[in-house]
Design an enzyme around this catalytic site. Structure first.
Site, PDB file in Angstrom:
ATOM      1  N   CYS A 102     -33.775  61.187 -23.999  1.00  0.00           N
ATOM      2  CA  CYS A 102     -33.895  60.668 -23.381  1.00  0.00           C
ATOM      3  C   CYS A 102     -32.893  60.645 -22.180  1.00  0.00           C
ATOM      4  O   CYS A 102     -33.755  60.691 -20.402  1.00  0.00           O
ATOM      5  CB  CYS A 102     -34.960  59.365 -23.559  1.00  0.00           C
ATOM      6  SG  CYS A 102     -33.629  57.690 -22.778  1.00  0.00           S
ATOM      7  N   VAL A 103     -31.924  60.741 -21.346  1.00  0.00           N
ATOM      8  CA  VAL A 103     -30.361  60.541 -20.568  1.00  0.00           C
ATOM      9  C   VAL A 103     -30.767  62.414 -19.518  1.00  0.00           C
ATOM     10  O   VAL A 103     -31.148  62.581 -20.103  1.00  0.00           O
ATOM     11  CB  VAL A 103     -29.357  59.579 -20.779  1.00  0.00           C
ATOM     12  CG1 VAL A 103     -30.545  58.762 -21.342  1.00  0.00           C
ATOM     13  CG2 VAL A 103     -29.221  60.713 -22.197  1.00  0.00           C
TER      14      VAL A 103
END
Lengths: 103, 434
Positions: A102-103
């Site tokens: 996710c990042v």
């Protein structure tokens, strides 16, 4: 990045010990990393590892949900195989980078 | 000058369309942050005489999503975060407010609910991502919006505001269900703001705050995790990592993980599982979370040359956040123009994301990163306002976030230039080893 000798083979690993190059992976390396974590690998484990390696090679972003839908094992089963951190441990043993998601 | 057809009755719209059959058609699905920015940018570069631009969205109201975080604490109200979507589309753009039934990429057409068919030469998919509490057993059950709330929807944020007004304290659990989810720092900000809110209310000693994440730390990257862990500790927020929620037990009021660990709560604020729009699944275009397989550099659909994807709808390995859509928008515009002109797609998106992190008490932190470079400390240059402190807790960062709402409505959505580069810069950043 650092060099490390696992199962007698010099490999490149990340600061968290994940293989930088999945092509350097061998079953012996898997057994040794699993041993360090405290997991005894069975055929079922290897089925999961092969799935992860195949999906990683295809460019798939891996999540626990995806492994749970693999038909090999459900999410609860994955936890039983790799207790404490199913995706981070299975990825480490499978010789692929730590899934980021996710990042 | 041709008037925008959106103000005309249907029969006139069809007649106008007939007259302009020779025009090429650009269709944008989704009028949120990404879709609206693209409509505004492309209206300047696609000739009015040659191109018909249409945007479709099911909702008429644009929600300023970064503002939802402030609603539960009474800092923002509904009026601060809502505006009509149509206000932000250029007049020449046809805006259609309708559900989308299906995308048929082999036929270059989109079917709307009710049977209307839209043809396209080029399609931009910006259908975003949404929360899906239905995907976790027990989540949207008897405690939903009574003791369990989300803060990713206006309804959830407003319901939580009401609840907090009379809440007397207990176990507050802030949790994340699954990766990826929109705005990775939002639940952390929620925990920080909750700490400040309950302190200001004089009841911090009655509230235990626990932050529950499926990740191995507060954030996935080591340098930011270290800084954020220190902040969490300082604010007396307990962190539970590697917790993967299987279900919510409504009777026992607890989260249950796949390895059968239970975390009890009196109040649960949760980021439910995020998934792309169902139309992506219906059209056979998505992965198992309804995100479209997208070239992470060119932003072109991997399967279809005349489809581009922007924002949360894409399966890019970067944050699902408005800043990412903003930085991607210039790359998409350039590559779309190249595609139209039959040239190779040379613009490359680097996965640039930039997120303010509200930490409470009028302070904030800032992170800036891309596919390759993790959030690092240092300074972030911004002509006129900055520099902002990266991975540092400062007042100027908080002001940056507050000013950003104005920038969002007046500059960013309208596709105007901001004094920041799309591509991440190392200027001001310091590489450090832990």
């Amino acid at each position: 990045m650092a060099q490390k000798t696992i199962a007698g083979i010099a490999v490149e690993v990340s600061s968290e010990g994940y293989l930088e190059n999945p092509a350097q992976w061998t079953k012996e390396i898997a057994l040794e990393i699993a041993g360090e974590i405290g997991i005894d690998l069975t055929d079922k484990h290897f089925e999961v590892l092969e799935f992860l390696r195949k999906e990683h090679a295809a460019g798939t972003q891996l999540t626990i949900r995806k492994v749970g839908k693999s038909g090999i094992v459900d999410i609860k089963g994955l936890y039983t195989l790799f207790p404490g951190g199913p995706l981070k441990y299975s990825a480490k043993i499978a010789g692929i980078p730590k899934p980021v998601s996710c990042v | 000058m041709i008037m925008g057809t959106r103000y005309l009755p249907d029969f006139l719209t069809f007649r106008l369309s007939d007259n302009f059959k020779h025009m090429k058609k650009l269709l944008i699905l989704g009028g949120g942050t990404a879709g609206t920015m693209m409509a505004n940018k492309l209206h300047h570069v696609l000739d009015k005489e040659d191109w018909n631009i249409t945007i479709v969205d099911k909702h008429k109201t644009h929600i300023y999503q970064p503002g939802l975080l402030f609603i539960p604490f009474g800092i923002y109200t509904r009026g601060d975060v809502e505006k009509p979507k149509a206000n932000f589309f250029p007049p020449r753009v046809n805006a259609i407010f309708s559900e989308i039934d299906m995308i048929k990429p082999e036929e270059n057409k989109v079917l709307l609910a009710g049977g209307r068919v839209l043809q396209y030469d080029y399609l931009i998919v910006a259908t975003g991502t949404d929360i899906r509490p239905d995907q976790t057993p027990g989540l949207s059950d008897s405690l939903w919006y009574k003791q369990i709330f989300d803060f990713y929807t206006l309804e959830g944020a407003l319901a939580l505001r009401q609840h907090l007004k009379t809440w007397e304290g207990g176990n507050l659990v802030v949790s994340i269900t699954e990766l990826p989810y929109k705005c990775p720092v939002a639940p952390l900000e929620f925990a920080f703001l909750a700490d400040a809110y309950f302190s200001e209310m004089g009841m911090r000693d009655k509230v235990k705050i626990t932050y529950v994440t499926p990740m191995s730390g507060a954030f996935t990257k080591p340098v930011a995790t270290k800084m954020l862990n220190e902040l969490l500790q300082e604010k007396n927020i307990e962190v539970v990592t590697d917790f993967y929620i299987e279900k919510v037990d409504n009777e026992k009021r607890c989260l249950v993980s796949y390895d059968e660990i239970e975390i009890p709560f009196d109040l649960l604020t949760i980021v439910p599982m995020n998934m792309g729009d169902e139309v992506i699944a219906r059209s056979g275009l998505g992965d198992d979370m309804n995100y479209i397989n997208t070239n992470k550099e060119t932003l072109q659909s991997v399967k279809h040359d005349n489809i581009f994807v922007i924002g949360d709808a894409a399966n890019l390995p970067t944050s699902k956040a408005g800043s990412v859509a903003h930085f991607a928008s210039d790359v998409l515009m350039e590559n779309l123009m190249h595609a139209i002109e039959g040239r190779p797609l040379t613009a490359k998106f680097d996965g640039h994301a930039n997120c303010y992190i509200e930490t409470g008490y009028g302070k904030g932190a800032l992170i800036d990163f891309n596919y390759e470079t993790e959030p690092l400390p240092g300074t972030y240059p911004l002509p006129g306002i900055g520099p902002f402190g990266l991975l540092r807790n400062t007042r100027i960062n908080h002001y940056g976030k507050i000013i950003f709402r104005w920038i969002y409505w007046h500059i960013l959505l309208k596709g105007k230039e901001l004094p920041v580069e799309s591509e991440m810069t190392m200027a001001g950043k310091r590489r450090i080893s832990l």
